[in-house]
Design a protein around this motif. Structure first.
Motif, PDB file in Angstrom:
ATOM      1  N   ARG A  76       0.845  -1.206   0.000  1.00 26.18           N
ATOM      2  CA  ARG A  76       0.000   0.000   0.000  1.00 26.18           C
ATOM      3  C   ARG A  76       0.872   1.244   0.000  1.00 26.18           C
ATOM      4  O   ARG A  76       2.061   1.180   0.334  1.00 26.18           O
ATOM      5  CB  ARG A  76      -0.980   0.013   1.179  1.00 26.18           C
ATOM      6  N   PHE A  77       0.282   2.361  -0.394  1.00 24.94           N
ATOM      7  CA  PHE A  77       0.997   3.638  -0.372  1.00 24.94           C
ATOM      8  C   PHE A  77       1.353   3.989   1.073  1.00 24.94           C
ATOM      9  O   PHE A  77       0.584   3.736   1.994  1.00 24.94           O
ATOM     10  CB  PHE A  77       0.128   4.752  -0.968  1.00 24.94           C
ATOM     11  N   ALA A 112      13.212  -3.023  -4.343  1.00 24.04           N
ATOM     12  CA  ALA A 112      13.390  -4.435  -4.724  1.00 24.04           C
ATOM     13  C   ALA A 112      12.236  -5.249  -4.158  1.00 24.04           C
ATOM     14  O   ALA A 112      12.093  -5.344  -2.945  1.00 24.04           O
ATOM     15  CB  ALA A 112      14.726  -4.929  -4.182  1.00 24.04           C
ATOM     16  N   GLY A 113      11.407  -5.788  -5.053  1.00 27.60           N
ATOM     17  CA  GLY A 113      10.178  -6.443  -4.618  1.00 27.60           C
ATOM     18  C   GLY A 113       9.118  -5.361  -4.468  1.00 27.60           C
ATOM     19  O   GLY A 113       8.526  -5.169  -3.415  1.00 27.60           O
ATOM     20  N   CYS A 114       8.907  -4.624  -5.574  1.00 29.02           N
ATOM     21  CA  CYS A 114       8.072  -3.402  -5.522  1.00 29.02           C
ATOM     22  C   CYS A 114       6.596  -3.705  -5.656  1.00 29.02           C
ATOM     23  O   CYS A 114       5.771  -2.800  -5.544  1.00 29.02           O
ATOM     24  CB  CYS A 114       8.486  -2.457  -6.645  1.00 29.02           C
ATOM     25  N   SER A 115       6.265  -4.967  -5.986  1.00 30.77           N
ATOM     26  CA  SER A 115       4.871  -5.359  -6.187  1.00 30.77           C
ATOM     27  C   SER A 115       4.187  -4.442  -7.211  1.00 30.77           C
ATOM     28  O   SER A 115       4.751  -4.191  -8.277  1.00 30.77           O
ATOM     29  CB  SER A 115       4.140  -5.382  -4.845  1.00 30.77           C
ATOM     30  N   THR A 116       3.036  -3.885  -6.873  1.00 27.49           N
ATOM     31  CA  THR A 116       2.259  -3.124  -7.854  1.00 27.49           C
ATOM     32  C   THR A 116       2.621  -1.632  -7.893  1.00 27.49           C
ATOM     33  O   THR A 116       1.874  -0.823  -8.435  1.00 27.49           O
ATOM     34  CB  THR A 116       0.748  -3.306  -7.566  1.00 27.49           C
ATOM     35  N   GLY A 117       3.724  -1.267  -7.270  1.00 27.37           N
ATOM     36  CA  GLY A 117       4.253   0.084  -7.480  1.00 27.37           C
ATOM     37  C   GLY A 117       4.009   1.112  -6.385  1.00 27.37           C
ATOM     38  O   GLY A 117       4.566   2.211  -6.438  1.00 27.37           O
ATOM     39  N   GLU A 118       3.176   0.770  -5.409  1.00 30.82           N
ATOM     40  CA  GLU A 118       2.851   1.764  -4.380  1.00 30.82           C
ATOM     41  C   GLU A 118       4.104   2.252  -3.649  1.00 30.82           C
ATOM     42  O   GLU A 118       4.215   3.434  -3.308  1.00 30.82           O
ATOM     43  CB  GLU A 118       1.845   1.184  -3.376  1.00 30.82           C
ATOM     44  N   GLU A 119       5.043   1.332  -3.380  1.00 37.42           N
ATOM     45  CA  GLU A 119       6.263   1.716  -2.657  1.00 37.42           C
ATOM     46  C   GLU A 119       7.126   2.696  -3.476  1.00 37.42           C
ATOM     47  O   GLU A 119       7.450   3.779  -2.984  1.00 37.42           O
ATOM     48  CB  GLU A 119       7.050   0.459  -2.274  1.00 37.42           C
ATOM     49  N   PRO A 120       7.517   2.351  -4.705  1.00 33.39           N
ATOM     50  CA  PRO A 120       8.336   3.323  -5.456  1.00 33.39           C
ATOM     51  C   PRO A 120       7.619   4.647  -5.724  1.00 33.39           C
ATOM     52  O   PRO A 120       8.251   5.706  -5.700  1.00 33.39           O
ATOM     53  CB  PRO A 120       8.686   2.597  -6.754  1.00 33.39           C
ATOM     54  N   TYR A 121       6.304   4.609  -5.956  1.00 32.40           N
ATOM     55  CA  TYR A 121       5.594   5.877  -6.169  1.00 32.40           C
ATOM     56  C   TYR A 121       5.593   6.717  -4.888  1.00 32.40           C
ATOM     57  O   TYR A 121       5.707   7.946  -4.949  1.00 32.40           O
ATOM     58  CB  TYR A 121       4.156   5.641  -6.654  1.00 32.40           C
ATOM     59  N   ASN A 158      -7.318   1.994  -8.188  1.00 30.96           N
ATOM     60  CA  ASN A 158      -8.721   2.203  -7.860  1.00 30.96           C
ATOM     61  C   ASN A 158      -8.861   2.959  -6.544  1.00 30.96           C
ATOM     62  O   ASN A 158      -7.949   2.938  -5.722  1.00 30.96           O
ATOM     63  CB  ASN A 158      -9.449   0.862  -7.761  1.00 30.96           C
ATOM     64  N   GLU A 159      -9.994   3.582  -6.422  1.00 37.27           N
ATOM     65  CA  GLU A 159     -10.352   4.372  -5.237  1.00 37.27           C
ATOM     66  C   GLU A 159      -9.931   3.693  -3.918  1.00 37.27           C
ATOM     67  O   GLU A 159      -9.356   4.319  -3.036  1.00 37.27           O
ATOM     68  CB  GLU A 159     -11.880   4.509  -5.254  1.00 37.27           C
ATOM     69  N   ASN A 160     -10.192   2.372  -3.817  1.00 39.81           N
ATOM     70  CA  ASN A 160      -9.927   1.661  -2.550  1.00 39.81           C
ATOM     71  C   ASN A 160      -8.439   1.419  -2.296  1.00 39.81           C
ATOM     72  O   ASN A 160      -8.061   0.892  -1.267  1.00 39.81           O
ATOM     73  CB  ASN A 160     -10.683   0.329  -2.511  1.00 39.81           C
ATOM     74  N   ARG A 161      -7.586   1.778  -3.257  1.00 43.36           N
ATOM     75  CA  ARG A 161      -6.149   1.521  -3.066  1.00 43.36           C
ATOM     76  C   ARG A 161      -5.346   2.782  -2.793  1.00 43.36           C
ATOM     77  O   ARG A 161      -4.133   2.734  -2.656  1.00 43.36           O
ATOM     78  CB  ARG A 161      -5.589   0.806  -4.301  1.00 43.36           C
ATOM     79  N   ILE A 162      -6.018   3.902  -2.726  1.00 41.62           N
ATOM     80  CA  ILE A 162      -5.265   5.145  -2.578  1.00 41.62           C
ATOM     81  C   ILE A 162      -5.232   5.666  -1.141  1.00 41.62           C
ATOM     82  O   ILE A 162      -4.685   6.731  -0.872  1.00 41.62           O
ATOM     83  CB  ILE A 162      -5.778   6.254  -3.544  1.00 41.62           C
ATOM     84  N   ARG A 213      11.350  -4.340   1.387  1.00 45.75           N
ATOM     85  CA  ARG A 213      10.473  -4.465   2.546  1.00 45.75           C
ATOM     86  C   ARG A 213       9.415  -5.547   2.298  1.00 45.75           C
ATOM     87  O   ARG A 213       8.785  -5.589   1.249  1.00 45.75           O
ATOM     88  CB  ARG A 213       9.827  -3.109   2.820  1.00 45.75           C
ATOM     89  N   ASN A 214       9.278  -6.398   3.286  1.00 44.70           N
ATOM     90  CA  ASN A 214       8.263  -7.459   3.238  1.00 44.70           C
ATOM     91  C   ASN A 214       8.454  -8.413   2.060  1.00 44.70           C
ATOM     92  O   ASN A 214       7.490  -8.830   1.423  1.00 44.70           O
ATOM     93  CB  ASN A 214       6.858  -6.823   3.225  1.00 44.70           C
TER      94      ASN A 214
END
Ligand code: SAM
Length: 272
Positions: A76-77, A112-121, A158-162, A213-214
């Motif tokens: 998550r962000f 490293a292991g950024c998944s869907t991008g929330e961490e780098p963003y 999506n709305e629920n991910r921000i 992370r994680n």
């Protein structure tokens, strides 16, 4: 039903997955592996695990799909805000002080292991806010999950991910689009999404900050140590490593120093 994944097959598959990715399946999460294998067999229209195993040995793309399917991509962000506070108040000021005299005022970071991008963003938005004029940065964001990387590259949430994104960041760095929010191009262009398996050396050198992370939590100790050693080689002589809140290098023979600040704990490489 009980014998879809026999003891022998479980051993075979868990060894293959471990050898190819470092991801360790224990008896406790055996049912997860079983359900992912059922899905892969269904997709490939194959009848037995033995046929599927033979396919995996000759089809590297299918192996990638299997590895992708066994990953956990929860993220998550602004996950673990304390880390971002430490970046803002400790890590970035220290790096700036250190690089002040150098010709290139640039920070290099790896998620490293950024998944869907929330961490780098998250990191990109934060650095945009806090870096002094004249400073730039680049972020490499990598994962073993192609599905997740595609979401990251797209940058639509999506709305629920921000949740977790401060209102002013949302206004500045996203565009409202239908049912969600699209990351704007000026943030996107600061991140390079790339397929990379942490089992291998990424070839990167001179990194100032690594976030992993994680991710290590899914590896056994040998794979964790090998990954950590590769990070060390990829990092500059004065740099920082962030691992997950519930992860630790305690008891592991690494060359990193533990750093405890008033914001968060993390690790430091210092050779210079
Ligand atoms: C739980 S997510 C963590 C995402 C983010 N770092 C965070 O903390 O929110 C773990 C990610 O690690 C990735 N991963 C697992 N094993 C990997 C490997 N061997 N190489 C690269 N990425 C891997 C998974 O695909 C998954 O996206």
């Amino acid at each position: 039903m009980a014998d879809f994944l026999s003891e022998a097959d479980f051993e075979l598959y868990r060894k293959l997955i471990y050898d190819e990715s470092g991801i360790h399946f224990s008896e406790t999460n055996r049912s997860i592996l079983e359900s992912r294998l059922r899905e892969r067999l269904r997709d490939k229209k194959l009848g037995t695990l033995q046929e599927y195993y033979a396919t995996l040995l000759k089809d590297k793309e299918e192996l990638k799909l299997l590895l992708d399917s066994v990953t956990t991509n929860l993220t998550r962000f602004f996950r673990n805000q304390a880390h971002f506070d430490a970046i803002e108040h400790f890590v970035v000021p220290e790096l700036i002080k250190l690089k002040q005299g150098s010709a290139e005022k640039k920070l290099r970071l790896w998620s490293a292991g950024c998944s869907t991008g929330e961490e780098p963003y998250t990191v990109a938005m934060l650095l945009k806010e806090i870096l002094p004029p004249g400073w730039t940065f680049e972020i490499v964001a990598s994962d073993i999950s192609l599905k997740s990387l595609m979401v990251g590259k797209e940058g639509f949430y999506n709305e629920n991910r921000i949740q977790g994104i401060p209102e002013d960041y949302l206004v500045k760095y996203f565009e409202k689009k239908g049912t969600g929010y699209q990351v704007k191009d000026d943030i996107k262009k600061l991140i390079r999404f790339d397929y990379h398996n942490l089992k291998n050396d990424s070839g990167q050198r001179g990194l100032d900050v690594v976030f992993c992370r994680n991710v290590l939590i899914y590896f056994d100790e040998a794979a964790q140590k090998a990954t950590i050693d590769r990070f060390y080689d990829a990092m500059s002589g004065h740099s920082f490593l962030f691992i997950g809140h519930s992860e630790s290098l305690f008891g592991m023979n690494t060359r990193f120093e533990f750093v405890k600040t008033e914001w968060a704990c993390f690790y430091k490489k210092q050779t210079s």
